[in-house]
Scaffold this active site. Structure first.
Site, mmCIF file in Angstrom:
data_model
loop_
_atom_site.group_PDB
_atom_site.id
_atom_site.type_symbol
_atom_site.label_atom_id
_atom_site.label_comp_id
_atom_site.label_asym_id
_atom_site.label_seq_id
_atom_site.Cartn_x
_atom_site.Cartn_y
_atom_site.Cartn_z
ATOM 1 N N HIS A 350 0.826 -1.209 0.000
ATOM 2 C CA HIS A 350 0.000 0.000 0.000
ATOM 3 C C HIS A 350 0.857 1.254 0.000
ATOM 4 C CE1 HIS A 350 -3.858 -2.122 1.719
ATOM 5 N NE2 HIS A 350 -3.374 -2.696 0.633
ATOM 6 N N GLY A 351 2.056 1.164 -0.538
ATOM 7 C CA GLY A 351 2.896 2.344 -0.666
ATOM 8 C C GLY A 351 3.556 2.750 0.638
#
Length: 521
Positions: A350-351
């Site tokens: 998710h970054g």
């Protein structure tokens, strides 16, 4: 007659004069030769005398070297042993003592390393011995698999600068009885000074048994609400990992694989952490953290398995690291400052996220965060700040620079309405956001390039966009244009696509400063 006699006398006188001149020249010549010889001999003698006098404390020749005054000699070190001819000395290799005061191999304390025998006690004993010696080394050797249960390598009475040389593999239990009612961590290092974990080894949490049993209890990112499939055949949520032979009913509290708490000068390098039940690597209340040249590996659909989680930690450097997981590659929580992240590969996951912050009316303070020279690929979000309504405090001084994104759903996000439940009530207070810079963020997106959702009561201010170039790739979801709400700042250069929704300047009424003041208390 008389004239003849006179000429004869004159001739004789001339001959006599010639003879006398010749005799004088020969005499002078011999004399000159003797002088040159004597000069050379004198010079040679002078040289010998100078050498002789140079070793004396009484030299009166001005041109000679003055003697060195006598001095008290300090004790000299013993001569170093000479290396064998033809083989220059090499630096210590990883795994060798390398100048360590003492080494403690877990095999010497009874560890079997066969992957099934419980080696927890051997690890505890090896640590207890290493703990007593400053700059010691605890060795977990290569080519062994160590079955280890929950364990705490703790201070505060341990000596400083202990090195854990991890070259083997450590595996976690997969039966519920080993965890009781659940634990927050599996391998924990607490209240230590100068603790280092390095090597080519692996920490394997074998987390699939945890992911399978509680797939629906995990919080979900509310950005998934924007994922509208192009057709009904696309699943909104990816399937959970297939149940395997290790499956068992595990506690609802899932452990972090490797956690450091309350420690100074922590280093983690070289190792691999994979398949953690929850977070892979966590730093809590630490000061002086260095993580580099290590990797995290777990499936992209493993729930809540952040790669590196920072909380209440300061002076953090993370670089040259590969992070693949099921949640944030790096998550930065409240109490973090002076964090520098660069040359990191992130994906899947998710970054890189700041937050979530301010949950349940809590105060959150985050400052001086730099993320640069990062590759983010095949993730849900790119660089993100997420806060809950109802919180307080501030996030200030954040730089996202030179980020390359590839097929990322939401490359740039600020979400001050974060909610990981089905419904959240609207509240007026918020964590204040200011001084957020995005520069040279380029690549491809699959849903929306920029999403700024800021608080009505505390708008985001000083948000700067420079050299943003994001191109759409339509794969399985509908595409959206950039979105901004209550976001104020500056477009330093034109963006691709245009972010026309950003409001230039500052809001007429802003209480952002109140959040900054609360964090300076």
């Amino acid at each position: 007659m008389e004239g003849l006699r006179f000429r004869s006398i004159t001739f004789m006188l001339f001959i006599a004069l010639l003879a006398w001149s010749s005799s004088l020249e020969m005499c002078n010549a011999r004399r000159g030769k003797h002088w040159r010889h004597s000069r050379a001999a004198s010079a040679s003698l002078l040289k010998k005398k100078t050498k002789s006098h140079g070793s004396s404390h009484h030299n009166h020749h001005g041109g000679s070297k003055s003697p060195t005054a006598p001095s008290h000699k300090s004790p000299s070190l013993p001569p170093s042993p000479k290396p064998v001819e033809g083989t220059p000395p090499s630096p210590p290799q990883k795994g060798s003592s390398g100048g360590r005061s003492a080494t403690f191999n877990v095999l010497d304390f009874g560890a079997k390393g066969d992957g099934s025998t419980d080696d927890t006690k051997a690890f505890e004993d090896a640590w207890a011995a290493a703990c007593k010696v400053e700059a010691s080394m605890m060795i977990i050797p290569a080519k062994y698999v160590f079955f280890v249960g929950p364990i705490s390598f703790s201070g505060p009475y341990c000596q400083a600068n202990i090195l854990v040389q991890l070259d083997g593999t450590i595996v976690a239990p997969t039966e519920d009885k080993a965890w009781g009612k659940g634990l927050l961590q599996w391998l924990e290092f607490t209240k230590l000074r100068g603790i280092t974990i390095q090597g080519q080894g692996t920490i394997d949490g074998r987390g699939s048994v945890w992911w399978e049993d509680y797939p629906f209890d995990e919080p979900i990112d509310d950005e998934t609400q924007l994922l509208i499939p192009l057709n009904s055949t696309v699943e909104r949520s990816p399937p959970m990992p297939v149940r395997n032979e290790l499956s068992a009913k595990m506690p609802s509290i899932k452990p972090t694989a490797l956690r450091f708490y309350g420690s100074f000068n922590v280093t983690v390098t070289g190792i691999t952490i994979r398949n953690s039940p929850q977070f892979h690597l966590k730093f809590d209340n630490c000061m002086g953290v260095l993580v580099h040249d290590m990797s995290v590996s777990s499936p992209g659909n493993s729930p809540n398995t952040d790669g590196i989680h920072l909380q209440n930690s300061k002076d953090v450097l993370i670089h040259s690291t590969d992070l693949a997981c099921g949640d944030d590659c790096i998550s930065i929580q409240t109490g973090c400052s002076n964090v520098y992240i660069h040359n990191v590969n992130c994906g899947p996951g998710h970054g890189i996220s700041i937050g979530s912050l301010g949950r349940d009316h809590t105060k959150a303070c985050v400052s001086n965060i730099t993320v640069r020279d990062v590759n983010i690929h095949n993730t849900m979000t790119g660089v993100r700040i997420k806060t809950w309504q109802g919180g307080s405090g501030s996030v200030q001084g954040v730089m996202f620079s030179n980020i390359q994104v590839s097929e990322v759903q939401f490359p740039i996000i600020i979400d001050q309405y974060y909610c990981d439940k089905s419904t959240c009530t609207n509240q007026s207070s918020a964590v204040a956001l200011s001084g957020i810079t995005y520069e040279r963020i380029r690549g491809t997106y699959t849903v929306r390039p920029v999403h700024f959702a800021c608080s009505d009561s505390l708008p985001c201010v000083d948000v700067t966009l420079t050299a943003i170039q994001l191109k759409p790739v339509q794969e399985q979801y509908h595409l959206y244009n950039p979105f901004c709400w209550q976001t104020f700042g500056l477009l330093s250069t034109p963006t691709v696509p245009p972010v026309d929704c950003l409001q230039i300047g500052k809001p007429s009424k802003s209480r952002t400063q109140s959040g900054l003041d609360s964090c300076s208390d």
